[in-house]
Design a protein around this motif. Sequence first.
Motif, PDB file in Angstrom:
ATOM      1  N   ILE A 183      10.342   0.895  -7.055  1.00 32.75           N
ATOM      2  CA  ILE A 183      10.260   0.728  -5.615  1.00 32.75           C
ATOM      3  C   ILE A 183       8.874   1.076  -5.114  1.00 32.75           C
ATOM      4  CG2 ILE A 183      11.220   1.464  -3.421  1.00 32.75           C
ATOM      5  CD1 ILE A 183      13.059  -0.249  -5.087  1.00 32.75           C
ATOM      6  N   SER A 184       8.326   2.138  -5.629  1.00 31.84           N
ATOM      7  CA  SER A 184       7.032   2.582  -5.123  1.00 31.84           C
ATOM      8  C   SER A 184       5.904   1.632  -5.477  1.00 31.84           C
ATOM      9  CB  SER A 184       6.712   3.980  -5.683  1.00 31.84           C
ATOM     10  OG  SER A 184       6.689   3.946  -7.107  1.00 31.84           O
ATOM     11  N   GLU A 185       6.091   0.798  -6.511  1.00 29.81           N
ATOM     12  CA  GLU A 185       5.068  -0.178  -6.870  1.00 29.81           C
ATOM     13  C   GLU A 185       5.234  -1.485  -6.107  1.00 29.81           C
ATOM     14  OE1 GLU A 185       5.353  -0.704 -11.010  1.00 29.81           O
ATOM     15  OE2 GLU A 185       4.711   1.333 -11.523  1.00 29.81           O
ATOM     16  N   ILE A 186       6.396  -1.672  -5.521  1.00 28.29           N
ATOM     17  CA  ILE A 186       6.662  -2.929  -4.819  1.00 28.29           C
ATOM     18  C   ILE A 186       6.555  -2.754  -3.322  1.00 28.29           C
ATOM     19  CG2 ILE A 186       8.383  -4.740  -4.457  1.00 28.29           C
ATOM     20  CD1 ILE A 186       9.481  -4.089  -7.206  1.00 28.29           C
ATOM     21  N   PHE A 187       7.031  -1.616  -2.798  1.00 27.58           N
ATOM     22  CA  PHE A 187       7.049  -1.380  -1.359  1.00 27.58           C
ATOM     23  C   PHE A 187       6.211  -0.152  -1.033  1.00 27.58           C
ATOM     24  CE2 PHE A 187      11.055  -3.440  -2.455  1.00 27.58           C
ATOM     25  CZ  PHE A 187      11.015  -4.538  -1.619  1.00 27.58           C
ATOM     26  N   HIS A 188       5.673  -0.147   0.172  1.00 24.08           N
ATOM     27  CA  HIS A 188       4.886   0.991   0.675  1.00 24.08           C
ATOM     28  C   HIS A 188       5.434   1.395   2.023  1.00 24.08           C
ATOM     29  CE1 HIS A 188       1.546   3.550   1.808  1.00 24.08           C
ATOM     30  NE2 HIS A 188       1.367   2.826   2.909  1.00 24.08           N
ATOM     31  N   LEU A 189       5.656   2.727   2.174  1.00 24.96           N
ATOM     32  CA  LEU A 189       6.146   3.288   3.423  1.00 24.96           C
ATOM     33  C   LEU A 189       5.042   4.130   4.029  1.00 24.96           C
ATOM     34  CD1 LEU A 189       8.409   3.830   5.469  1.00 24.96           C
ATOM     35  CD2 LEU A 189       9.149   5.731   4.012  1.00 24.96           C
ATOM     36  N   ASN A 190       4.598   3.736   5.205  1.00 24.38           N
ATOM     37  CA  ASN A 190       3.571   4.504   5.912  1.00 24.38           C
ATOM     38  C   ASN A 190       4.203   5.785   6.402  1.00 24.38           C
ATOM     39  OD1 ASN A 190       1.735   5.482   7.988  1.00 24.38           O
ATOM     40  ND2 ASN A 190       0.755   3.456   7.857  1.00 24.38           N
ATOM     41  N   SER A 191       3.653   6.903   5.949  1.00 24.86           N
ATOM     42  CA  SER A 191       4.266   8.204   6.257  1.00 24.86           C
ATOM     43  C   SER A 191       4.143   8.559   7.715  1.00 24.86           C
ATOM     44  CB  SER A 191       3.625   9.310   5.400  1.00 24.86           C
ATOM     45  OG  SER A 191       2.226   9.400   5.679  1.00 24.86           O
ATOM     46  N   VAL A 192       3.247   7.953   8.408  1.00 24.25           N
ATOM     47  CA  VAL A 192       3.044   8.292   9.819  1.00 24.25           C
ATOM     48  C   VAL A 192       3.814   7.328  10.724  1.00 24.25           C
ATOM     49  CG1 VAL A 192       1.323   8.591  11.636  1.00 24.25           C
ATOM     50  CG2 VAL A 192       0.812   9.302   9.296  1.00 24.25           C
ATOM     51  N   THR A 193       3.637   6.004  10.459  1.00 27.62           N
ATOM     52  CA  THR A 193       4.236   5.012  11.369  1.00 27.62           C
ATOM     53  C   THR A 193       5.626   4.584  10.952  1.00 27.62           C
ATOM     54  OG1 THR A 193       3.261   3.180  10.134  1.00 27.62           O
ATOM     55  CG2 THR A 193       1.942   4.136  11.910  1.00 27.62           C
ATOM     56  N   GLY A 194       5.979   4.790   9.698  1.00 26.95           N
ATOM     57  CA  GLY A 194       7.285   4.345   9.220  1.00 26.95           C
ATOM     58  C   GLY A 194       7.342   2.862   8.900  1.00 26.95           C
ATOM     59  N   GLU A 195       6.179   2.199   8.819  1.00 29.42           N
ATOM     60  CA  GLU A 195       6.168   0.777   8.503  1.00 29.42           C
ATOM     61  C   GLU A 195       6.339   0.557   7.009  1.00 29.42           C
ATOM     62  OE1 GLU A 195       2.529  -0.761   9.917  1.00 29.42           O
ATOM     63  OE2 GLU A 195       3.113  -0.770  12.042  1.00 29.42           O
ATOM     64  N   VAL A 196       7.208  -0.366   6.680  1.00 31.07           N
ATOM     65  CA  VAL A 196       7.465  -0.720   5.279  1.00 31.07           C
ATOM     66  C   VAL A 196       6.784  -2.068   5.023  1.00 31.07           C
ATOM     67  CG1 VAL A 196       9.200  -1.178   3.526  1.00 31.07           C
ATOM     68  CG2 VAL A 196       9.660   0.507   5.334  1.00 31.07           C
ATOM     69  N   SER A 197       5.889  -2.107   4.029  1.00 27.57           N
ATOM     70  CA  SER A 197       5.158  -3.327   3.684  1.00 27.57           C
ATOM     71  C   SER A 197       5.285  -3.597   2.195  1.00 27.57           C
ATOM     72  CB  SER A 197       3.683  -3.208   4.092  1.00 27.57           C
ATOM     73  OG  SER A 197       3.078  -2.105   3.433  1.00 27.57           O
ATOM     74  N   ILE A 198       4.853  -4.820   1.794  1.00 25.14           N
ATOM     75  CA  ILE A 198       4.975  -5.277   0.399  1.00 25.14           C
ATOM     76  C   ILE A 198       3.670  -5.009  -0.314  1.00 25.14           C
ATOM     77  CG2 ILE A 198       5.408  -7.270  -1.085  1.00 25.14           C
ATOM     78  CD1 ILE A 198       7.010  -8.478   1.193  1.00 25.14           C
ATOM     79  N   LEU A 199       3.764  -4.370  -1.474  1.00 22.23           N
ATOM     80  CA  LEU A 199       2.563  -4.091  -2.264  1.00 22.23           C
ATOM     81  C   LEU A 199       2.270  -5.184  -3.285  1.00 22.23           C
ATOM     82  CD1 LEU A 199       2.863  -0.252  -2.941  1.00 22.23           C
ATOM     83  CD2 LEU A 199       1.393  -1.422  -1.307  1.00 22.23           C
ATOM     84  N   GLU A 200       3.276  -5.843  -3.806  1.00 24.63           N
ATOM     85  CA  GLU A 200       3.072  -6.932  -4.768  1.00 24.63           C
ATOM     86  C   GLU A 200       4.104  -8.028  -4.502  1.00 24.63           C
ATOM     87  OE1 GLU A 200       5.640  -5.460  -8.617  1.00 24.63           O
ATOM     88  OE2 GLU A 200       3.491  -5.026  -8.569  1.00 24.63           O
ATOM     89  N   SER A 201       3.839  -9.189  -5.064  1.00 22.50           N
ATOM     90  CA  SER A 201       4.672 -10.359  -4.783  1.00 22.50           C
ATOM     91  C   SER A 201       6.087 -10.134  -5.284  1.00 22.50           C
ATOM     92  CB  SER A 201       4.095 -11.608  -5.446  1.00 22.50           C
ATOM     93  OG  SER A 201       2.805 -11.868  -4.955  1.00 22.50           O
TER      94      SER A 201
END
Length: 1391
Positions: free
Chosen positions: A295-313
């Motif tokens: 999960i940590s290699e695919i998704f990123h959670l911004n610790s401040v804003t709580g935004e979840v983004s994609i790290l790899e395809s």
Amino acid sequence: MKEMAALQKLPHCRTLVLLCFLLATLWDARAGQIRYSVREEIDRGSFVGNIAKDLSLEPLALAERGVRIVSRGRTQLFALNPRSGSLVTANRIDREELCGQSAQCLLNFNILLEDKLTIYSVEVEITDINDNAPRFGVEELELKISETTTPGFRIPLKSAHDADVGENTLQKYALHPNDHFSLDVRSGVDGNKYPELVLERALDREEEAVHHLVLVASDGGDPVLSGTSRICVKVLDVNDNAPVFTQPEYRVSVLENTPVDTRILTVTATDADEGYNAQVAYFLEKINDKMPGKISEIFHLNSVTGEVSILESLDYEDAMFYEIKIEAQDGPGLLSRAKILVTVLDVNDNAPEITITSLTSSVLEEGTAGREIALINVHDRDAGQNGQVAISVLGNLPFKLEKSIDQYYRLVTAKSLDREQMSEYNISLRATDGGSPPLSTETHITLHVIDINDNPPTFPQFSYSAYIPENNPRGASIFSVTAQDPDSNNNARITYALIEDTLQGAHLSSYVSINSNTGVLYALHSFDYEQFRDLKLLVTASDSGNPPLSSNVSLSLFVLDQNDNTPEILYPALPTDGSTGVELAPRSAEPGYLVTKVVAVDRDSGQNAWLSYRLLKASEPGLFTVGLHTGEVRTARALLDRDALKQSLVVAVQDHGQPPLSATVTLTVAVADRIPDILANLGNLEPSAKTDDSDLTLYLVVSVATVSCVFLAFVIVLLALRLWRWHKSRLLQASEGGLGSVPGSHFVGMDGVRAFLQTYSHEVSLTADSRKSHLIFPQPNYADTLISQESCEKSEPLLITQDLSERKGDSKQLQIPEDSDLGTVIALIKVRDKDSGQNGMMTCYIQEEVPFKLESTSKNYYKLVICGALDREQTADYNVTIIATDKGKPSLSSRTSITLHISDINDNAPVFHQASYVVHVAENNPLGASIAQVSASDPDLGPNGSVSYSILASDLEPRELLSYVSVSAQTGVVFAQRAFDHEQLRAFEVTLQARDQGSPALSANMSLRVLVGDLNDNAPRVLYPALGPDGSALFDMVPRAAEPGYLVTKVVAVDADSGHNAWLSYHVLQASEPGLFSLGLRTGEVRTARALGDREAARQRLLVAVRDGGQPPLSATATLHLIFADSLQEVLPDLSDPPEPSDPQAELQFYLVVALALISVLFLLTVILAIALRLRRSSSLDTEGWFQTGLCSKSGRRVPPNHSEGTLPYSYNLCVASHSAKTEFNFLNLTPEMAPPEDLLCDDPSMVVCASNEDHIIACDPSFSSHQAPPNTDWRFSQAQRPGTSGSQNGDDTGTWPNNQFDTEMLQAMILASASEAADGSSTLGGGAGTMGLSARYGPQFTLQHVPDYRQNVYIPGSNATLTNAAGKRDGKAPAGGNGNKKKSGKKEKK
């Protein structure tokens, strides 16, 4: 007891039946799919299952049957043991790596039997073992709890994770004993266990600020495995509120092709505390590293804003669903949990894959439908609709795909193959998924079709027609047939042969042979059109296949008629006793009275059988006429008393063949009203010289005509010469003094020849066809001066004064004609650099490869000139980039662009798309119909490229051309201006011109040939029989003794059409006596079908139809009237009493002799007078010099004779034309100093001026005088026009009359025969206007040509004919000398 035993065995039987049924059910299921089970982490090579046993095969037969494992896209985990036939492991098997947390882990692959192309599906279940201990995400957990926390407060702890499943996964949590805390485990809706730390007693930071706890997680395996996590609990003072998420569970769907760094979700947690205790941070909950897709290699959670983004395809094919556990932690450390459920949506990003498992490269063409070609597997990694694959065969090919198992397809033939239609197939297979847009993959298979002999040879036509002239040479090639066989090699090798048949009792092979290799037919026999007119042949063509195949074609060989048969005269014929037949003509007969008729037939056909009749000789010329096409002998005038009792006529019958053939017949006509009159005069009929008198009369007539013509020609020549000299003297008088003032020193002479001394070049042109002749004296060549001027018409150059450094990027546009000369200056360019020294020195060059160059003119100035040919049609614009570079370091540069537009000139003529056109137009086309369209193109622009069409020339008359065709000037469509008629015009050629609108205009020509096709629009026209001149029907006579097959007459018809439309056939529609006569189908010959009997009526009527071979056929009818009689006397009435005849030959001969003598004497006197006048005039002429007074002034100065030797440096060009009656000479105006003192050309008509390159001598030739020309022989009679039997007896080309063939004995025999018939009362001689039976034996008549009659050219005293000049008649001149003779004859008759 037995019944009890049977009852005891009954349950056992039922058990066996149920067991068999269960085994059969299991076997059916097993036949479709084989299932095995194996534990994970088993050693490599471990036994999985017995494939050989499950497939009912021996272990050693696996290799022979080609058994192999077929799997897709993953590492091969299993293998076949060829010795034992068992399935073993090939690699390490990790259930967690293969299936993750799935409850059941199944692996599928296929077993392929190569020999039968049979697929078996194998499914292997991987069972779990307890090889993973529970693990916490963190080994140490620090908790901070406010001291105000009340007992019972629960703190969620980090969960442990166990990769195993079932009993081997996480089962329980345990907490080491503690006074303040206890452990409570809760089960979630998903079945997972979540530990919570429960505060049992209130905390007191002062008593214990930190609590150390150990949390233990244990699984249910054997042995039991566990994991621990150390918990450090720090007691805080205040913070008694943990963050709370807005949702306990977040759900989001993401397309697998979402770009990296895309925000997919924002999570939010709130904390009721304030300040630092309310600062929330977001973290991902760590999971076991062994889980697929970290999960940590695919998704990123911004610790401040709580935004979840994609790290790899993302890849749907790798993972379809992600569960992300997140934590929200406030500043003091309180946290809350939530889950994000990410669903990956599939997109169609994988094209189908096609795998050819088995393939056959060639197949026989006779293969039936359903023959296997290849085994194909298709697969698409996408899912759902995107993974549904449809495979098809591209194109209209005789192949189809049949579904096998799973995604396997068999490529089979859909129908029988035909190599002749397609010898090789390039089969394209396309696999398309169901996505949007759909993706597809293509693969190609090449299949060769092997030939078999399945096609017989075929001929291009169903039947052939060939034509060969009769009397052909033996061995001549007459036709060639060709057959085609679409097979190959020996199957296509063709041999030709004739099918044996008989023709008139002989084998067909004796007439025609065929070359077995080429199909050329040869004539082995010289054919005769009169024997047979057509042959029917069957030609067979066989190939060399096994078995051989063949086909036949019919060939109709038509023999064409040649003119090889002379006309056959049917009537009059010699009587059976050998005497000569007699025809009677009453003396009271009026002009036009029908005496008899010559009947003849020709065995040929067509034009070769068209007959014409001519009178060659008559004892009394002008008394009888013969119908040109009917053969009817009629009186030309009323019979006179002086006409001889016996008249002899020689009639020639000639056909229209090439060359024509002819036959002659002699008719004896007795002029009498009654038979006794003939008998009374028999004693007075003695041998006389009437035939000699007739010949003498003819010779006298010819002599008078000849002498008259020669005399008249002599007089005309004398008058013409006199007029010519008079006209010439008038011209020279008008030009008197023109050359009279030429000084005598300007002439030099030798032997009477004088010429100018100065170097003039004289051109003397003497023409007899013009009113003016010219003598030209050009300027002396020593005074010529050539002055030339050069044209300075050059276009002014365009001066461009431009500072490249200051006007950077500016562009210019110029127009240049494409016909500009090389070296033309286009622009003048100035460059400038503000630097000095080396930095200010510059060079210019052009960057592109263009037909321009720069030339340096002076400092900083360059000329842009043309260095190559320009062609707008190849390049219409040039963008010339000029770069200026200085020589500084570093060098600086600047550039500018000049756009050059090439203006068009008219340098390209229109070009037709075809060099010539051929169109076929059926006749009777509608007016204005479009028959063709021509097209031409011109690459120029504007008016230079605008093309118009017109008609330039044609092989038709210019006045008729526009009435036939026209062409649209804009479109080039050719229209028919009239309805064409194949019979009038079969083909014509038109030259069309395409012209552009340039200046000057250019053009191109093209020929259009129009072929007019024939239609059957003309009915046959019957030439014979036809109605007589008075409208009555004509009769043909048949002797009663005629044998079967006797030729009675012949129906002659023609058709103006051509080809089959003109092929005529003859049919009997109606007959008075059916079966009595037969009609030739193609010849039209009427023959007797049987012997004639006494009971047949004397008159017979036949209605004949003539039909052509067109579609639809057209026809015409003719009626034949036939009379049965053995002689002409049977159908004629009795003769009446004739008057006493008289003989005028003596008087006529006397007047002819007198006329000949008078004309001869007059002619002789005229000749003597002309010679005397000529001699007298010649004696008065001055013969001193060569030049006479014929063509110059008779007054004025003469050039003194100078006989000194020397060379004449002159060039005389004299042109004399003697084809006209007028010769004129013209002098240009000369100065008095150049006028010669003497005549330049002589007056003597006997002089000729000769000029040649070999001998520059001007001489007088006395032989060139105007002597009397030899007599023209055109007035004489031709051989065919002379009287006599055939024009061949004692005949020559000098006009001598032939000798007479008749004598007194013949006449006496004729009269005796007639008298004997009159004595017994059987004679019907005599006649009147109503005795039309005379035409009973008449033959064919024709209306195509007219044969000249000699009576139209010879005048006989006492007749209405005149002697005319044959040549004059051709030239349109009136005859001479006929009227005088006619007047004398009239005077003699009065006396």
